[in-house]
Design a protein around this motif. Structure first.
Motif, PDB file in Angstrom:
ATOM      1  N   VAL A 150       6.271 -22.795  14.023  1.00  0.00           N
ATOM      2  CA  VAL A 150       5.710 -21.840  14.982  1.00  0.00           C
ATOM      3  C   VAL A 150       6.476 -20.521  14.915  1.00  0.00           C
ATOM      4  N   ASP A 151       7.784 -20.610  14.869  1.00  0.00           N
ATOM      5  CA  ASP A 151       8.606 -19.398  14.802  1.00  0.00           C
ATOM      6  C   ASP A 151       8.309 -18.600  13.537  1.00  0.00           C
ATOM      7  N   GLU A 152       8.162 -19.290  12.413  1.00  0.00           N
ATOM      8  CA  GLU A 152       7.848 -18.598  11.161  1.00  0.00           C
ATOM      9  C   GLU A 152       6.483 -17.922  11.246  1.00  0.00           C
ATOM     10  N   LEU A 153       5.492 -18.636  11.761  1.00  0.00           N
ATOM     11  CA  LEU A 153       4.155 -18.074  11.896  1.00  0.00           C
ATOM     12  C   LEU A 153       4.175 -16.831  12.778  1.00  0.00           C
ATOM     13  N   ARG A 154       4.854 -16.924  13.918  1.00  0.00           N
ATOM     14  CA  ARG A 154       4.908 -15.773  14.825  1.00  0.00           C
ATOM     15  C   ARG A 154       5.600 -14.581  14.174  1.00  0.00           C
ATOM     16  N   SER A 155       6.591 -14.859  13.336  1.00  0.00           N
ATOM     17  CA  SER A 155       7.293 -13.751  12.673  1.00  0.00           C
ATOM     18  C   SER A 155       6.378 -12.986  11.732  1.00  0.00           C
ATOM     19  N   TYR A 156       5.422 -13.691  11.105  1.00  0.00           N
ATOM     20  CA  TYR A 156       4.484 -13.008  10.211  1.00  0.00           C
ATOM     21  C   TYR A 156       3.528 -12.093  10.976  1.00  0.00           C
ATOM     22  N   LEU A 157       3.296 -12.408  12.253  1.00  0.00           N
ATOM     23  CA  LEU A 157       2.349 -11.626  13.049  1.00  0.00           C
ATOM     24  C   LEU A 157       3.012 -10.467  13.785  1.00  0.00           C
ATOM     25  N   GLU A 158       4.329 -10.395  13.737  1.00  0.00           N
ATOM     26  CA  GLU A 158       5.026  -9.294  14.407  1.00  0.00           C
ATOM     27  C   GLU A 158       4.776  -7.977  13.673  1.00  0.00           C
ATOM     28  N   PRO A 159       4.851  -6.847  14.392  1.00  0.00           N
ATOM     29  CA  PRO A 159       4.700  -5.539  13.726  1.00  0.00           C
ATOM     30  C   PRO A 159       5.766  -5.342  12.656  1.00  0.00           C
ATOM     31  N   TYR A 160       5.456  -4.518  11.694  1.00  0.00           N
ATOM     32  CA  TYR A 160       6.407  -4.247  10.610  1.00  0.00           C
ATOM     33  C   TYR A 160       7.596  -3.461  11.136  1.00  0.00           C
ATOM     34  N   SER A 161       8.768  -3.807  10.636  1.00  0.00           N
ATOM     35  CA  SER A 161       9.982  -3.061  10.945  1.00  0.00           C
ATOM     36  C   SER A 161      10.836  -3.036   9.689  1.00  0.00           C
ATOM     37  N   GLU A 162      11.860  -2.198   9.708  1.00  0.00           N
ATOM     38  CA  GLU A 162      12.723  -2.075   8.535  1.00  0.00           C
ATOM     39  C   GLU A 162      13.410  -3.390   8.195  1.00  0.00           C
ATOM     40  N   SER A 163      13.597  -4.224   9.201  1.00  0.00           N
ATOM     41  CA  SER A 163      14.238  -5.513   8.949  1.00  0.00           C
ATOM     42  C   SER A 163      13.382  -6.420   8.077  1.00  0.00           C
ATOM     43  N   LYS A 164      12.083  -6.095   7.978  1.00  0.00           N
ATOM     44  CA  LYS A 164      11.181  -6.889   7.148  1.00  0.00           C
ATOM     45  C   LYS A 164      11.149  -6.405   5.705  1.00  0.00           C
ATOM     46  N   ALA A 165      11.826  -5.345   5.407  1.00  0.00           N
ATOM     47  CA  ALA A 165      11.795  -4.791   4.056  1.00  0.00           C
ATOM     48  C   ALA A 165      12.231  -5.847   3.042  1.00  0.00           C
ATOM     49  N   GLY A 166      11.407  -6.003   2.022  1.00  0.00           N
ATOM     50  CA  GLY A 166      11.718  -6.965   0.976  1.00  0.00           C
ATOM     51  C   GLY A 166      11.335  -8.390   1.299  1.00  0.00           C
ATOM     52  N   ARG A 167      10.829  -8.642   2.520  1.00  0.00           N
ATOM     53  CA  ARG A 167      10.431  -9.994   2.900  1.00  0.00           C
ATOM     54  C   ARG A 167       8.930 -10.173   2.725  1.00  0.00           C
ATOM     55  N   VAL A 168       8.496 -11.431   2.698  1.00  0.00           N
ATOM     56  CA  VAL A 168       7.068 -11.736   2.597  1.00  0.00           C
ATOM     57  C   VAL A 168       6.361 -11.283   3.866  1.00  0.00           C
ATOM     58  N   ARG A 169       5.215 -10.635   3.695  1.00  0.00           N
ATOM     59  CA  ARG A 169       4.456 -10.128   4.838  1.00  0.00           C
ATOM     60  C   ARG A 169       3.038 -10.712   4.813  1.00  0.00           C
ATOM     61  N   ALA A 170       2.479 -10.920   5.985  1.00  0.00           N
ATOM     62  CA  ALA A 170       1.105 -11.418   6.110  1.00  0.00           C
ATOM     63  C   ALA A 170       0.165 -10.239   6.230  1.00  0.00           C
ATOM     64  N   ILE A 171      -0.622 -10.004   5.183  1.00  0.00           N
ATOM     65  CA  ILE A 171      -1.577  -8.903   5.170  1.00  0.00           C
ATOM     66  C   ILE A 171      -2.944  -9.478   4.819  1.00  0.00           C
ATOM     67  N   PRO A 172      -3.921  -9.466   5.747  1.00  0.00           N
ATOM     68  CA  PRO A 172      -3.821  -9.023   7.150  1.00  0.00           C
ATOM     69  C   PRO A 172      -3.117 -10.074   8.019  1.00  0.00           C
ATOM     70  N   GLY A 173      -2.734  -9.651   9.185  1.00  0.00           N
ATOM     71  CA  GLY A 173      -2.048 -10.511  10.150  1.00  0.00           C
ATOM     72  C   GLY A 173      -0.930  -9.761  10.841  1.00  0.00           C
ATOM     73  N   GLU A 174      -0.128  -9.068  10.066  1.00  0.00           N
ATOM     74  CA  GLU A 174       1.034  -8.363  10.595  1.00  0.00           C
ATOM     75  C   GLU A 174       0.631  -7.335  11.650  1.00  0.00           C
ATOM     76  N   GLY A 175       1.263  -7.440  12.822  1.00  0.00           N
ATOM     77  CA  GLY A 175       1.037  -6.470  13.882  1.00  0.00           C
ATOM     78  C   GLY A 175      -0.226  -6.687  14.698  1.00  0.00           C
ATOM     79  N   LEU A 176      -0.964  -7.753  14.423  1.00  0.00           N
ATOM     80  CA  LEU A 176      -2.202  -8.002  15.167  1.00  0.00           C
ATOM     81  C   LEU A 176      -1.926  -8.858  16.397  1.00  0.00           C
TER      82      LEU A 176
END
Length: 348
Positions: A150-176
């Motif tokens: 659950v924590d991992e899933l929620r992290s993919y849906l959080e808005p983008y920040s510099e701390s996410k640089a270089g990490r796997v991102r959910a597109i679409p999904g991020e920030g929604l």
């Protein structure tokens, strides 16, 4: 029951509690999954007209009588065919999936149907052991790592920040903004939902034994969050409604047969109803007691009977929302059942 819960009940009547639908997309005897999907969309369109709050579909596998195994696809089909009603999962069995894939799937759904998608998450497999092995391909999770998933899933849906640089991102999904619910039939998800400040739904439509302790656990341990300031509990119920009590009891025998087959270790399509007295020749006394226990949170009857039963269940549970399941063989009778339920919770 806690004092705060009793106070909460005193403020609410059945006319104040939203009601939603949990559709298991039943495949009935002499029909196909394609028939089931057409009926699902038809019911969802009627539910929208009748004022239902949400329309959820459940993930099950290796069950010949349930068509919603590819849950995200069916959600998209229903959302495409409706306009306003919220559509979602009740639930996605998260241990079956990579959290990134679910974030992308529901990010896609939310992008296509903004403001209408719910993501309900469960920790059970929604299948038998053989199907679980086939889905997970060697993964050994038995649900113990559900909080981490659950924590991992929620992290993919959080808005983008510099701390996410270089990490796997959910597109679409991020920030929604995709509302996440935790579903359960024990105290595990109740406690986790309370700790995370998330809404909680209990599967009392088939596992009623722990409902009241789970609700108390959730409410007493709830921590306000950015998502939710106060606890919000949805309670699952079975509703089989008809114009007469006698007809409703007959329709209910399809569901009774389905649960009887489950405790016998069999799965199959949803059977035709029989006369209620005929059930005495089908099950043993022990099996009857077991089925009735599993279906304890049910409302079976005409509009007045259903209304009275819901009122009693509200006094017992203090539910913030109902989600109603109804395994009925004939599609027109199923439509009529949900129409009567909608009428039952409206003031005359």
């Amino acid at each position: 029951m806690s004092e705060s819960n009793a106070s909460n009940q005193g403020r609410k009547t059945i006319y104040d509690v939203p009601i939603s639908i949990l559709d298991l997309a039943p495949i009935v005897v002499e029909a196909t999954a394609a028939d089931s999907f057409r009926n699902t969309l038809d019911l969802a369109q009627h539910a929208e007209k009748w004022g239902y709050n949400r329309y959820w579909l459940a993930e099950h596998h290796n069950m010949p009588g349930i068509a919603s195994s590819a849950t995200s696809l069916v959600i998209g089909y229903v959302a495409q065919g409706t306009e306003r009603i919220r559509v979602g999962s009740g639930g996605i069995m998260l241990p079956n999936h990579a959290p990134l894939v679910i974030a992308e799937q529901f990010g896609t759904l939310e992008s296509l149907y903004p403001g209408r998608i719910d993501l309900g998450l469960g920790r059970a497999p929604g299948s038998d052991q053989a199907a679980s092995r086939a889905i997970r391909r060697g993964l050994q999770s038995g649900g113990e790592d559900f909080p981490e998933l659950v924590d991992e899933l929620r992290s993919y849906l959080e808005p983008y920040s510099e701390s996410k640089a270089g990490r796997v991102r959910a597109i679409p999904g991020e920030g929604l903004n995709i509302p996440i619910w935790l579903l359960g039939s024990s105290g595990f998800s109740a406690r986790l939902a309370a700790e995370l400040g998330l809404p909680f739904a209990f599967a009392s439509h088939f596992a009623p034994d722990y409902l009241l302790p789970a609700l108390q656990l959730y409410r007493e341990n709830f921590r306000p969050s950015d998502v939710l300031k106060e606890p919000y509990a949805m309670v699952g119920i079975n509703v089989i409604a008809a114009d007469t009590d006698e007809e409703a009891r007959k329709l209910h025998t399809s569901q009774q047969q389905q649960f009887l087959n489950l405790i016998r270790g069999r799965t199959g399509k949803l059977n035709r109803p029989v006369l209620p007295e005929s059930m005495e020749t089908i099950w043993t006394d022990y099996e009857k007691s077991h089925v009735e226990k599993m279906l304890a949170y049910s409302a079976v009857g005409n509009k007045a009977t259903v209304r009275d039963r819901l009122s009693a269940l509200l006094d017992e549970t203090g539910a913030d929302e109902w989600i109603a399941a109804g395994q009925i063989y004939d599609h027109q009778a199923r439509l009529r059942s949900y129409e009567i339920l909608a009428e039952a919770i409206k003031k005359d």
